[in-house]
Design an enzyme around this catalytic site. Structure first.
Site, mmCIF file in Angstrom:
data_model
loop_
_atom_site.group_PDB
_atom_site.id
_atom_site.type_symbol
_atom_site.label_atom_id
_atom_site.label_comp_id
_atom_site.label_asym_id
_atom_site.label_seq_id
_atom_site.Cartn_x
_atom_site.Cartn_y
_atom_site.Cartn_z
ATOM 1 N N TYR A 12 0.805 -0.764 -0.066
ATOM 2 C CA TYR A 12 0.179 0.163 0.109
ATOM 3 C C TYR A 12 1.081 0.906 0.440
ATOM 4 C CZ TYR A 12 -3.523 -2.661 1.062
ATOM 5 O OH TYR A 12 -5.030 -4.067 1.396
ATOM 6 N N LYS A 45 3.067 -15.222 1.971
ATOM 7 C CA LYS A 45 2.574 -16.380 1.315
ATOM 8 C C LYS A 45 4.100 -16.413 0.603
ATOM 9 C CE LYS A 45 0.598 -17.130 -2.482
ATOM 10 N NZ LYS A 45 -0.914 -18.601 -2.430
ATOM 11 N N ASP A 99 -3.674 -18.460 1.213
ATOM 12 C CA ASP A 99 -4.879 -18.242 0.916
ATOM 13 C C ASP A 99 -5.821 -19.310 1.519
ATOM 14 O OD1 ASP A 99 -2.784 -19.522 0.417
ATOM 15 O OD2 ASP A 99 -3.117 -20.198 -1.477
ATOM 16 N N ASP A 113 -5.594 -6.569 6.074
ATOM 17 C CA ASP A 113 -6.469 -6.384 5.149
ATOM 18 C C ASP A 113 -8.102 -6.627 5.236
ATOM 19 O OD1 ASP A 113 -8.590 -3.541 4.678
ATOM 20 O OD2 ASP A 113 -7.530 -3.627 2.413
ATOM 21 N N ASP A 173 -11.403 -8.436 7.523
ATOM 22 C CA ASP A 173 -12.658 -7.718 7.073
ATOM 23 C C ASP A 173 -13.534 -9.370 7.476
ATOM 24 O OD1 ASP A 173 -12.574 -5.328 7.361
ATOM 25 O OD2 ASP A 173 -13.728 -4.972 5.520
#
Ligand code: NAD
Length: 354
Positions: A138, A189, A221, A245, A249
């Site tokens: 980001y 990852k 994943d 992020d 959620d």
């Protein structure tokens, strides 16, 4: 210990008022807590033409922690971007270098039906997600959209983490786990991304200092899948900005009740801003029906993480559990056979249970 209370807009003042009554109750029992108010968001704009007035920032600097309500509302939607209410929140995060976002996803057994998952999968769920908030893809440079050699447009971003940035969030995760069930799952990852291979290496190295905490690693994943398959396997999850992020959620929706979830954003000195995850709910503002429990639970986090008052934090959480067990519900978590109450009555019940 001084708490800056930034109520903000919409239901912000109603819900923070109930948390302040809890503070007053704890103070009358001998905890040395004081509060001071300042406007932020739309209220800051109304008072001083700025979503983060200078005096508000000064109060925060002189305080030990910030309790934040919510900001925003239709009245402010047409303002130029720097004057918008959410700038108050973003500037506070930046000013205090609040790099660690703590989002617990807790399902009180009484509210398990509110989840979209089967009650037996989520009843009693208690996970803490630590999301790094100031680094990763980001913020990495270079980034942009350019024309490549084939004359086609291509977009690119840079995923980047320094050792120090990884170490400080991992350290918080291990320390938070020590106050819970002593298990940390680091999500990355590492099979594909170099940045997250470094992430895994640094977390593993740091783990040597926290031998009493169990450390596991999981690819993102798989973590996304495990969160809906068997979320109760997790205690503390620590991960980077982008994965966090998405996963935070996902985890918050396991609970199904936005009015119940607290959050914290901390810096290296454990100074933090504590707030419910929901917004200012303009649709119900001023009606006295908002659920104050996410804010009251944010206060519990504040006491635990910034003021080191574990006993008081646990007392608040037990009081909330008791009130739910008594069958009291605000409109957002209402159910047949239970008593629906307003914001203030819910506050009264928590204080009585304390
Ligand atoms: P919201 O979270 O304010 O509301 C979504 C829905 O949930 C609404 O129906 C609302 O009534 C309900 N709800 C939220 N909190 C509740 C509570 N405590 N008790 C009962 N019901 C509750 O999200 P939104 O409607 O998308 O946004 C409204 C405003 O809030 C916007 O201006 C947005 O920018 C702002 N916002 C602020 C923050 C923040 O301050 N951190 C976060 C998200 C949204």
């Amino acid at each position: 210990m001084k708490i800056a209370v930034l109520a903000g807009d919409g239901i912000g003042p109603e819900i923070t008022q109930q948390a302040e009554r809890v503070i007053a109750a704890l103070a009358s029992d001998g905890l040395k807590l004081e509060t001071e108010h300042a406007p932020v968001g739309g209220a800051g704009y109304d008072a001083a033409g700025d979503p983060l007035p200078e005096a508000t920032l000064r109060l925060c600097e002189q305080s030990d922690a910030i309790l934040f309500g919510a900001v925003g509302g239709p009245k402010y939607d047409a303002l130029p971007r720097p004057k918008r209410p959410e700038q108050g929140l973003l500037r506070l995060r930046k000013h205090f270098d609040l790099f660690a976002n703590l989002r617990p996803a807790t399902v009180f057994p009484e509210l398990a039906h509110a989840s979209t998952l089967r009650p037996e999968i989520v009843a009693g769920l208690d996970i803490l997600i630590l999301r790094e908030l100031t680094g990763d893809i980001y913020f990495g440079q270079p980034r942009g959209i350019r024309t490549n050699e084939a004359g086609e447009r291509e977009g690119f971003d840079t995923m980047r983490y320094s050792e120090g940035e990884i170490r400080r969030i991992a350290q918080l995760a291990f320390e938070a786990a020590r106050k819970r069930n002593r298990r940390v799952c680091s999500v990355d990852k590492a099979n594909v991304l170099e940045t997250t291979q470094l992430w895994r290496d640094v977390v593993t190295e740091l783990h040597a200092q926290y031998a009493d905490v169990e450390l596991t690693h999981m690819y993102v994943d798989n973590a996304a899948m495990q969160l809906v398959r068997n979320p109760k396997q997790f205690d503390v999850i620590v991960t980077g900005n982008m994965f966090g992020d998405i996963l935070s959620d996902e985890a918050s929706m396991l609970t199904g009740s936005i009015g119940m979830l607290p959050s914290a954003s901390l810096n290296a000195k454990r100074f933090g801003m504590y707030e419910p995850i929901h917004g200012s709910a303009p649709d119900i503002a001023g009606k006295g029906v908002a659920n104050p429990l996410a804010t009251i639970l944010s206060l519990a986090m504040l006491l635990r993480h910034s003021l080191d008052q574990e006993a008081a934090a646990a007392r608040i959480e037990a009081a909330v559990r008791k009130v739910l067990a008594q069958g009291l519900r605000t409109g957002d978590i209402a159910e047949p056979g239970k008593r629906t109450v307003g914001t203030r009555e819910m506050g009264d019940a928590v204080i009585a249970a304390l």
